[in-house]
Every structure is written in C-alpha cells, then in structure tokens.
Scaffold this active site. Structure first.
Site, PDB file in Angstrom:
ATOM      1  N   LYS A 106       0.859  -1.180   0.000  1.00 36.61           N
ATOM      2  CA  LYS A 106       0.000   0.000   0.000  1.00 36.61           C
ATOM      3  C   LYS A 106       0.898   1.234   0.000  1.00 36.61           C
ATOM      4  CE  LYS A 106      -4.116  -2.008   0.582  1.00 36.61           C
ATOM      5  NZ  LYS A 106      -5.221  -1.846  -0.367  1.00 36.61           N
ATOM      6  N   LYS A 157     -13.187  -7.734  -8.084  1.00 37.18           N
ATOM      7  CA  LYS A 157     -13.616  -8.246  -6.783  1.00 37.18           C
ATOM      8  C   LYS A 157     -15.096  -8.585  -6.902  1.00 37.18           C
ATOM      9  CE  LYS A 157     -10.349  -5.606  -4.010  1.00 37.18           C
ATOM     10  NZ  LYS A 157     -10.144  -4.508  -3.068  1.00 37.18           N
TER      11      LYS A 157
HETATM   12 MG    MG Z   1      -7.090  -1.983  -4.202  1.00 33.06          MG
END
Ligand code: MG
Length: 368
Positions: free
Chosen positions: A163, A262
């Site tokens: 991240k 997703k």
């Molecule tokens: Mg992502």
C-alpha cells in the site's frame, strides 16, 4: 431451485496483525456469512464483504445486513429459478449495494453448483487445476512491511502488493527494490493521489512495478486516462470498476491497462464473469482482488481465478495469512505459490461449524 430460507451469520475475528492503508487500519474484521437453504435442506454459502466502516466503498456490514434482510432476501425467497444468473434481473430495481447483492448471489451460486453436483469453478468455465497466489504486505512501518514481504516470499507467494501514499511511496519502494530487486511487485494507492501529483507518480516508473492500483479518485475515469498517457507504469483500476459498464467505459477511455475484479465490489459472480469476458476479448489482463475475507469469499475467489483471463496472481492468500483459524475446512492453503482447486461440488470447502459458531456474534433466520 427455490430458496426457502436464509440464515445470516454475522461473524467477527481478530486479524493476526493490523492491515494498514492510508485510509484505515483494520485490526478486527466483521462480515456476514449468507446461508441460502433450499426446499431439500441443501445449503449454499456466500459472504457479504463490506468493512465495518465505509473507507473502501460506501457499504458497511450494517448496510449489508439491512439490504439483505429487508430488500434482497425477500426478492429471492420462495421464487423458482433455473439458474443463478436470473437473480441479477430481480436485483435490477435495487440501486448500488453491490456487496450486499454479491453476498446473496454467491450463496445461490454455491447452492446451484451443489445441486448440479459440480464444482463452482467448472460451472464458471474454469481452465486450470490450480491458481497462482499473491499477497498484500501492509505493515505499519517500512521495516515491518519489508519483513512481511520476506516472510511471504519464503512461503512461496508469486506476487507482492504494498500500500502506498504520497507520504511513503518513494522511500518504501526504493527500500523494497534495494532488498528485493526483481520480485513481481505492485503498489495500491487507494485513491491517495490527484492529477497534480503526476511528477511524483512518474518518479515511481523506475521501480518497474507490475502496475499501480487506483492512484486517483474512485469516480475519475477521465483523469485516470490522462494520467495513463503520462506514466509508463500500467494503471490498474479497483474501486472505480463496479459494473460491466464501468469496465467498458474505462477501457474505451484508456483509463487503465489492468482491472482488479472483486466479486463483492461488482455485485456478484455473474457480473465478475462479464467483466472478465470483456477484458479477455480486449486482451486486458485481470486478477482477483481481496477484501481481507473469510474462507467462504476466499473459496469463491479461487473458483473465479480459475478462468482463463486471470493471468496475474490475485490477492489469494492462505487462510492463515490473516486468521488463526478460518471458518472453512480444509483451510485455503498456498503451496509453492499456488492453490489447488477443490474437486467437490459447490465452492468445494465445508463450513467448520464449530469455528463458525465460536466467531458468530449475531444470527438471524429469514423466512419471508
Ligand atoms: Mg485496491
């Protein structure tokens, strides 16, 4: 096929270690396991994957609960269906709420494939016996992230994601590349940048990332298209893609070179497959993204990742990456960087009833 009742199991588990993004740190995970039971007593399982707070999308565990209980379940209960794809039609009159819809839809896919006596992956059009696994190293400091990467590589993961934000990106990636010069590496920004940061983003090209994920705002396909022309690293869209239409728009505009699919974010397996099919037709690689999920969603992800276009290892880590004990058995296990597809009908994993009971904080049966 007809669903006679649903059971919602709200569960909560502590993560082994905190998951840190620039928006939120997740220490504890709550989610809803959706059990759909037909007239013969066969159960199918899905998972509503919204987080407790709306940092990733606007949905939360509570909004999912309300939507499933009060709006979506009544649209499905006692209604005859031939195939799970019919549900999308029934859900058309409900705006948004993709994760709630996916929680119900995935339960029905599991139920349907159990009734057909077929693995879910086979019904979706699987072309593989095993899927490649990648994982996220999201530590609270650079040192911790480096040590997590080291552990993940030892465990055989084939792709690492970290991240990033404007505050840590260059230093973090420089240190990772110093220690691991050639690993397949990607960076997820969760919309931490704006187009004004183009020079800072351009400076990341030197790290040879597989892609940079969702650098700009969720609703900013045009600016992503502008940015993609200015940087070499491929942009991957995550939060921006919630439907097949979003995917069509993004590809037409040139907003990305990769899409993270997703199941929860796009409203279910049927829509996920449509996006996969579109990308495959256009030669755009896709991969399955993760939601720090429990075993049920993880199993659905593994089935989806077995389709041909999923050419990049997804966020498909072992159950043990986040959990001391998962709610399915066997647990999902990455061996030499891959997860073998189960051969049993449905999602191919059993619910570990004892563990499910242990972590359930609320349970409700929906009959009408
Ligand atoms: Mg992502």
């Amino acid at each position: 096929m007809r669903v006679e009742r649903f059971i919602l199991h709200v569960i909560e588990m502590e993560l082994k270690s905190p998951f840190v993004t620039h928006l939120e740190t997740v220490n504890k995970r709550r989610g809803i396991i959706v059990e759909a039971i037909d007239c013969d007593g066969v159960s199918g399982y899905g998972e509503a994957v919204a987080f407790s707070t709306p940092w990733y999308t606007e949905e939360t565990v509570q909004t999912n609960y309300h939507m499933i209980k009060d709006i979506l379940a009544p649209l499905v209960l006692h209604r005859e269906m031939n195939h799970p794809s019919e549900i999308n039609k029934w859900f058309e009159k409900v705006r948004g709420n993709q994760m709630a819809k996916a929680g119900v839809e995935t339960a029905i896919w599991d139920l349907y494939s159990k009734r057909q006596g077929q693995p879910l992956a086979v019904l979706l059009g699987s072309v593989r016996e095993e899927v490649c696994a990648g994982a996220v190293a999201a530590g609270s400091s650079i040192a911790e992230t480096l040590s997590r990467i080291d552990q993940l590589l030892t465990q055989g993961y084939e792709r690492i994601k970290v991240k990033i934000s404007p505050q840590n990106d260059h230093e973090l990636l420089r240190k990772i590349r110093h220690q691991f010069p050639t690993i397949p590496l990607m960076a997820d920004a969760n919309s931490a940048y704006s187009l004004k940061d183009v020079d800072q983003l351009k400076a990341l090209d030197e790290f040879q990332l597989l892609m940079i994920e969702q650098p700009l705002a969720v609703d900013d396909l045009v600016q992503h298209a502008k940015l993609q022309k200015m940087i070499e690293t491929r942009i991957c869209l995550d939060e921006s893609i919630r439907s097949i239409r979003d995917a069509e728009n993004a590809l037409e505009l040139g907003s990305c070179g990769v899409i993270n699919i997703k199941i929860g974010r796009v409203g279910g397996l049927q829509e996920a497959k449509k996006i996969h099919d579109l990308c495959r037709k256009q030669g755009v690689p896709v991969w399955v993204g993760g939601m720090i999920e429990f075993g049920v969603s993880r199993a659905h992800n593994v089935a989806l990742a077995s389709l041909e276009g999923f050419s990049i290892p997804g966020d498909l880590s072992s159950s043990s990456h986040y959990w001391h004990e998962d709610i399915i058995e066997p647990e999902i296990q990455v061996v030499n960087g891959t997860i073998s597809l189960p051969h049993e009908a449905g999602i191919g994993y059993q619910i570990n009833e004892k563990r499910l009971k242990e972590v359930t904080i609320q349970k409700e049966e929906l009959i009408r």
